[in-house]
Design a protein around this motif. Sequence first.
Motif, mmCIF file in Angstrom:
data_model
loop_
_atom_site.group_PDB
_atom_site.id
_atom_site.type_symbol
_atom_site.label_atom_id
_atom_site.label_comp_id
_atom_site.label_asym_id
_atom_site.label_seq_id
_atom_site.Cartn_x
_atom_site.Cartn_y
_atom_site.Cartn_z
ATOM 1 N N PHE A 67 0.886 -1.161 0.000
ATOM 2 C CA PHE A 67 0.000 0.000 0.000
ATOM 3 C C PHE A 67 0.921 1.206 0.000
ATOM 4 C CE2 PHE A 67 -2.615 3.057 2.572
ATOM 5 C CZ PHE A 67 -3.620 3.234 1.650
ATOM 6 N N GLY A 68 0.923 1.945 -1.079
ATOM 7 C CA GLY A 68 1.891 3.029 -1.190
ATOM 8 C C GLY A 68 1.287 4.331 -1.667
ATOM 9 N N MET A 69 2.042 5.372 -1.430
ATOM 10 C CA MET A 69 1.625 6.729 -1.743
ATOM 11 C C MET A 69 2.663 7.319 -2.703
ATOM 12 S SD MET A 69 1.435 9.338 1.393
ATOM 13 C CE MET A 69 1.468 11.070 1.272
ATOM 14 N N VAL A 70 2.191 7.955 -3.792
ATOM 15 C CA VAL A 70 3.080 8.516 -4.794
ATOM 16 C C VAL A 70 2.654 9.949 -5.085
ATOM 17 C CG1 VAL A 70 3.999 8.261 -7.139
ATOM 18 C CG2 VAL A 70 3.345 6.234 -5.842
ATOM 19 N N ALA A 71 3.628 10.839 -5.238
ATOM 20 C CA ALA A 71 3.329 12.227 -5.589
ATOM 21 C C ALA A 71 4.294 12.686 -6.672
ATOM 22 C CB ALA A 71 3.454 13.132 -4.373
ATOM 23 N N PHE A 72 3.783 13.525 -7.572
ATOM 24 C CA PHE A 72 4.583 14.109 -8.646
ATOM 25 C C PHE A 72 4.521 15.623 -8.525
ATOM 26 C CE2 PHE A 72 3.510 9.963 -10.170
ATOM 27 C CZ PHE A 72 4.581 9.554 -10.951
ATOM 28 N N PHE A 73 5.697 16.255 -8.573
ATOM 29 C CA PHE A 73 5.799 17.711 -8.499
ATOM 30 C C PHE A 73 6.666 18.211 -9.647
ATOM 31 C CE2 PHE A 73 5.425 16.137 -4.135
ATOM 32 C CZ PHE A 73 4.292 16.816 -3.711
ATOM 33 N N SER A 74 6.209 19.259 -10.309
ATOM 34 C CA SER A 74 6.996 19.874 -11.369
ATOM 35 C C SER A 74 7.840 20.990 -10.782
ATOM 36 C CB SER A 74 6.077 20.452 -12.450
ATOM 37 O OG SER A 74 6.846 21.215 -13.359
ATOM 38 N N LEU A 75 9.123 20.970 -11.088
ATOM 39 C CA LEU A 75 10.035 21.994 -10.573
ATOM 40 C C LEU A 75 9.865 23.329 -11.286
ATOM 41 C CD1 LEU A 75 13.110 19.658 -10.259
ATOM 42 C CD2 LEU A 75 11.730 20.578 -8.390
ATOM 43 N N THR A 76 9.104 23.356 -12.364
ATOM 44 C CA THR A 76 8.883 24.609 -13.095
ATOM 45 C C THR A 76 7.510 25.212 -12.800
ATOM 46 O OG1 THR A 76 8.038 23.420 -15.026
ATOM 47 C CG2 THR A 76 10.413 23.918 -14.974
ATOM 48 N N CYS A 77 6.759 24.604 -11.891
ATOM 49 C CA CYS A 77 5.401 25.069 -11.586
ATOM 50 C C CYS A 77 5.313 25.488 -10.117
ATOM 51 C CB CYS A 77 4.403 23.961 -11.885
ATOM 52 S SG CYS A 77 2.710 24.378 -11.446
ATOM 53 N N PRO A 78 5.283 26.788 -9.846
ATOM 54 C CA PRO A 78 5.227 27.257 -8.451
ATOM 55 C C PRO A 78 4.046 26.700 -7.662
ATOM 56 C CG PRO A 78 5.725 29.087 -9.916
ATOM 57 C CD PRO A 78 5.374 27.913 -10.789
ATOM 58 N N SER A 79 2.870 26.583 -8.283
ATOM 59 C CA SER A 79 1.720 26.062 -7.530
ATOM 60 C C SER A 79 1.917 24.580 -7.206
ATOM 61 C CB SER A 79 0.417 26.295 -8.286
ATOM 62 O OG SER A 79 0.412 25.591 -9.497
ATOM 63 N N SER A 80 2.622 23.855 -8.055
ATOM 64 C CA SER A 80 2.932 22.456 -7.770
ATOM 65 C C SER A 80 3.878 22.362 -6.581
ATOM 66 C CB SER A 80 3.571 21.802 -8.999
ATOM 67 O OG SER A 80 4.032 20.506 -8.706
ATOM 68 N N LEU A 81 4.898 23.194 -6.580
ATOM 69 C CA LEU A 81 5.884 23.163 -5.493
ATOM 70 C C LEU A 81 5.292 23.623 -4.161
ATOM 71 C CD1 LEU A 81 9.021 24.396 -7.441
ATOM 72 C CD2 LEU A 81 8.476 22.066 -6.691
ATOM 73 N N ASP A 82 4.212 24.401 -4.212
ATOM 74 C CA ASP A 82 3.538 24.795 -2.975
ATOM 75 C C ASP A 82 2.991 23.587 -2.221
ATOM 76 O OD1 ASP A 82 4.059 27.451 -3.463
ATOM 77 O OD2 ASP A 82 2.043 27.907 -4.232
ATOM 78 N N GLY A 83 2.746 22.481 -2.933
ATOM 79 C CA GLY A 83 2.209 21.279 -2.302
ATOM 80 C C GLY A 83 3.244 20.389 -1.650
ATOM 81 N N VAL A 84 4.524 20.668 -1.848
ATOM 82 C CA VAL A 84 5.580 19.800 -1.317
ATOM 83 C C VAL A 84 5.526 19.718 0.204
ATOM 84 C CG1 VAL A 84 8.087 19.543 -1.052
ATOM 85 C CG2 VAL A 84 7.120 20.049 -3.292
#
Length: 171
Positions: A67-84
């Motif tokens: 049972f695993g959890m996976v997340a993808f974040f784009s380093l060029t998208c500020p709103s994506s990085l806000d979720g880190v």
Amino acid sequence: MSFLVALLTVVSAVHLMVTLALARTVRRLTRQVGSRPVILEMDETVGPFHALTTDGVRLDRAALPGFGMVAFFSLTCPSSLDGVDGFRSVAGRFPGGRDAVLAVLVGEERAAEPYARMLEPAARVVVEPERGALSRAFKVRGFPAYALVDATGRVLASGGELEEVFVIPQP
């Protein structure tokens, strides 16, 4: 003078028609984009992949936890990085610990370093280029993207918002 008024009326009418046509097109495109999933959906299966974590561990689909959890974040998208930071908090409390959590940073390795250091205590971290092996295997089409998966690679839940995928208990 009446010719000028008639011309102005015609130009205004054409402008109004073009504006309404553009508004309809924008509304249609917004609905299409909004309904398009950002990652594999429930009951779909993750494709094959091979990746290397920042600490040198080789991963493939067979290495997915029960049972695993996976997340993808784009380093060029500020709103994506806000979720880190929010993801790191949830990952730190996830059953199975660090080995059951995978964070994928999409972009250049140099830009990923501070985020990788932030995530490594709570997750295995992979840095890959755009359309890398993991992004293709999970059919990532937007960022951030989150998924819960089982050991067979079947997606149990997914979405573009942390709260869509994980029940986050309040401290």
